[in-house]
Design a protein around this motif. Sequence first.
Motif, short mmCIF file in Angstrom:
data_model
loop_
_atom_site.label_atom_id
_atom_site.label_comp_id
_atom_site.label_asym_id
_atom_site.label_seq_id
_atom_site.Cartn_x
_atom_site.Cartn_y
_atom_site.Cartn_z
N PRO A 1 0.80 -1.24 0.00
CA PRO A 1 0.00 0.00 0.00
C PRO A 1 0.82 1.28 0.00
O PRO A 1 0.25 2.37 -0.07
N GLU A 2 2.15 1.16 0.10
CA GLU A 2 2.96 2.37 0.07
C GLU A 2 2.83 3.09 -1.27
O GLU A 2 2.89 4.33 -1.32
N HIS A 3 2.62 2.31 -2.33
CA HIS A 3 2.51 2.86 -3.69
C HIS A 3 1.29 2.22 -4.35
O HIS A 3 1.39 1.17 -4.97
N LYS A 4 0.17 2.87 -4.21
CA LYS A 4 -1.10 2.30 -4.67
C LYS A 4 -1.29 2.51 -6.17
O LYS A 4 -0.53 3.25 -6.82
N PHE A 5 -2.32 1.88 -6.71
CA PHE A 5 -2.71 2.06 -8.11
C PHE A 5 -2.86 3.55 -8.39
O PHE A 5 -3.43 4.28 -7.58
N PRO A 6 -2.35 4.04 -9.51
CA PRO A 6 -1.78 3.30 -10.65
C PRO A 6 -0.26 3.20 -10.66
O PRO A 6 0.33 2.90 -11.69
N ILE A 7 0.40 3.46 -9.51
CA ILE A 7 1.86 3.53 -9.51
C ILE A 7 2.52 2.24 -10.01
O ILE A 7 3.41 2.30 -10.87
N PRO A 8 2.12 1.04 -9.51
CA PRO A 8 2.78 -0.16 -10.05
C PRO A 8 2.61 -0.34 -11.56
O PRO A 8 3.55 -0.78 -12.24
N VAL A 9 1.44 0.02 -12.09
CA VAL A 9 1.23 -0.07 -13.53
C VAL A 9 2.18 0.88 -14.26
O VAL A 9 2.84 0.50 -15.24
N GLU A 10 2.26 2.10 -13.79
CA GLU A 10 3.12 3.08 -14.44
C GLU A 10 4.59 2.68 -14.32
O GLU A 10 5.37 2.87 -15.26
N ASP A 11 4.97 2.12 -13.18
CA ASP A 11 6.35 1.64 -13.03
C ASP A 11 6.68 0.58 -14.09
O ASP A 11 7.75 0.62 -14.71
N CYS A 12 5.76 -0.36 -14.26
CA CYS A 12 5.99 -1.44 -15.22
C CYS A 12 6.04 -0.92 -16.65
O CYS A 12 6.86 -1.37 -17.46
N PHE A 13 5.17 0.03 -16.96
CA PHE A 13 5.21 0.63 -18.29
C PHE A 13 6.51 1.39 -18.52
O PHE A 13 7.15 1.25 -19.57
N LEU A 14 6.91 2.20 -17.53
CA LEU A 14 8.14 2.98 -17.69
C LEU A 14 9.35 2.06 -17.84
O LEU A 14 10.26 2.35 -18.62
N ALA A 15 9.37 0.96 -17.08
CA ALA A 15 10.48 0.02 -17.19
C ALA A 15 10.51 -0.61 -18.58
O ALA A 15 11.58 -0.75 -19.19
N THR A 16 9.35 -0.98 -19.09
CA THR A 16 9.27 -1.58 -20.43
C THR A 16 9.72 -0.59 -21.49
O THR A 16 10.48 -0.94 -22.40
N ARG A 17 9.26 0.64 -21.38
CA ARG A 17 9.66 1.65 -22.35
C ARG A 17 11.16 1.92 -22.28
O ARG A 17 11.82 2.08 -23.32
N HIS A 18 11.70 1.94 -21.07
CA HIS A 18 13.14 2.15 -20.92
C HIS A 18 13.93 1.03 -21.58
O HIS A 18 14.92 1.29 -22.29
N VAL A 19 13.50 -0.20 -21.37
CA VAL A 19 14.18 -1.34 -22.00
C VAL A 19 14.15 -1.21 -23.51
O VAL A 19 15.16 -1.41 -24.20
N ALA A 20 12.98 -0.87 -24.06
CA ALA A 20 12.85 -0.75 -25.51
C ALA A 20 13.71 0.38 -26.07
O ALA A 20 14.33 0.24 -27.12
N GLU A 21 13.75 1.50 -25.35
CA GLU A 21 14.50 2.66 -25.84
C GLU A 21 16.01 2.49 -25.68
O GLU A 21 16.79 3.21 -26.31
N HIS A 22 16.42 1.56 -24.82
CA HIS A 22 17.84 1.32 -24.57
C HIS A 22 18.18 -0.13 -24.89
O HIS A 22 18.99 -0.77 -24.21
N ALA A 23 17.57 -0.64 -25.96
CA ALA A 23 17.76 -2.04 -26.32
C ALA A 23 19.23 -2.38 -26.51
O ALA A 23 19.70 -3.45 -26.10
#
Length: 309
Positions: free
Chosen positions: A118-140
Amino acid sequence: MPLDPQAKAFLERLRTSRMPSLERLPLPLARAAFTTTIPLAGPREEVARVEDRPIPGNLSVRIYTPRVSQGSAPWPALVYFHGGGWVVGGLDTVDAPCRQLANAAACTVISVAYRLAPEHKFPIPVEDCFLATRHVAEHAAEFNIDPAKIAVGGDSAGGNLAAAVTLLARERGGPSLAFQLLIYPATDSTLDTPSHRAFAKGFMLTRSEIQWFLRHYLVRPEEGENPLVSILRAKSLAELPPACLITAEFDPLRDEGEAYAARLRAFSVPVEHKRFDGMIHGFFQMAGIMDQGKTAIQYAASALKAAWT
């Protein structure tokens, strides 16, 4: 089908252990208790390399480079989100299956340490996962991966997050994703299906635990209607990446996962789905004690390899 004998034996040991369910424990103890499932995955496979790396957004990832005799870099990649109801779990709780998937699928697996409720409620985990995915793609190139062969995946709440990331990627114009691997994903917060009623208690994941997870994850109960929480309710699933979806027969999340597979097909998204008869929630992480856990990992790895050929 009856319960698989190995699943039945595990549930009997769980019952006689008298271990309190997670929702009856203070949060730090619940998180510690969840880590006791790690040995159920069996011995850790050797991979070519494991690296923990910070990424922007106060996040970190664990990168598994496959140990294989065929293939070469740049590797296909699976960005993986762990389960645990958005509340418990972490990189260590999925270390073994990430190693197994890396080797079996001949891909780099990038496991994401998204922030927990509960320290980081919705939508933070979703946004974290999206940002991580985008970072991976942009720094392939930095990850030594092929940007045209990036998949997302996860188990349980992690499967929910993976599916949500595909929706955000479509809505935000990228990154381009080649595949999604959804392992008994949570797709509907109403918890109103025959499998939720039939397996409400006594089959590893309980209805009361799911309700506890949702109370920690959501700021308000009505947020459960958001399609990034209840992905089954998204208005359109068109133009999402092909999917492999795994469900377990004796899992309260079974029906909502299978309903999501059917809805993806209704929007012409290619879906490969397999229900593992006799299995319970969490079996994918129990390959050390359940033969069907090993089979499921090989099934998922084969689906990933087929998606990249």
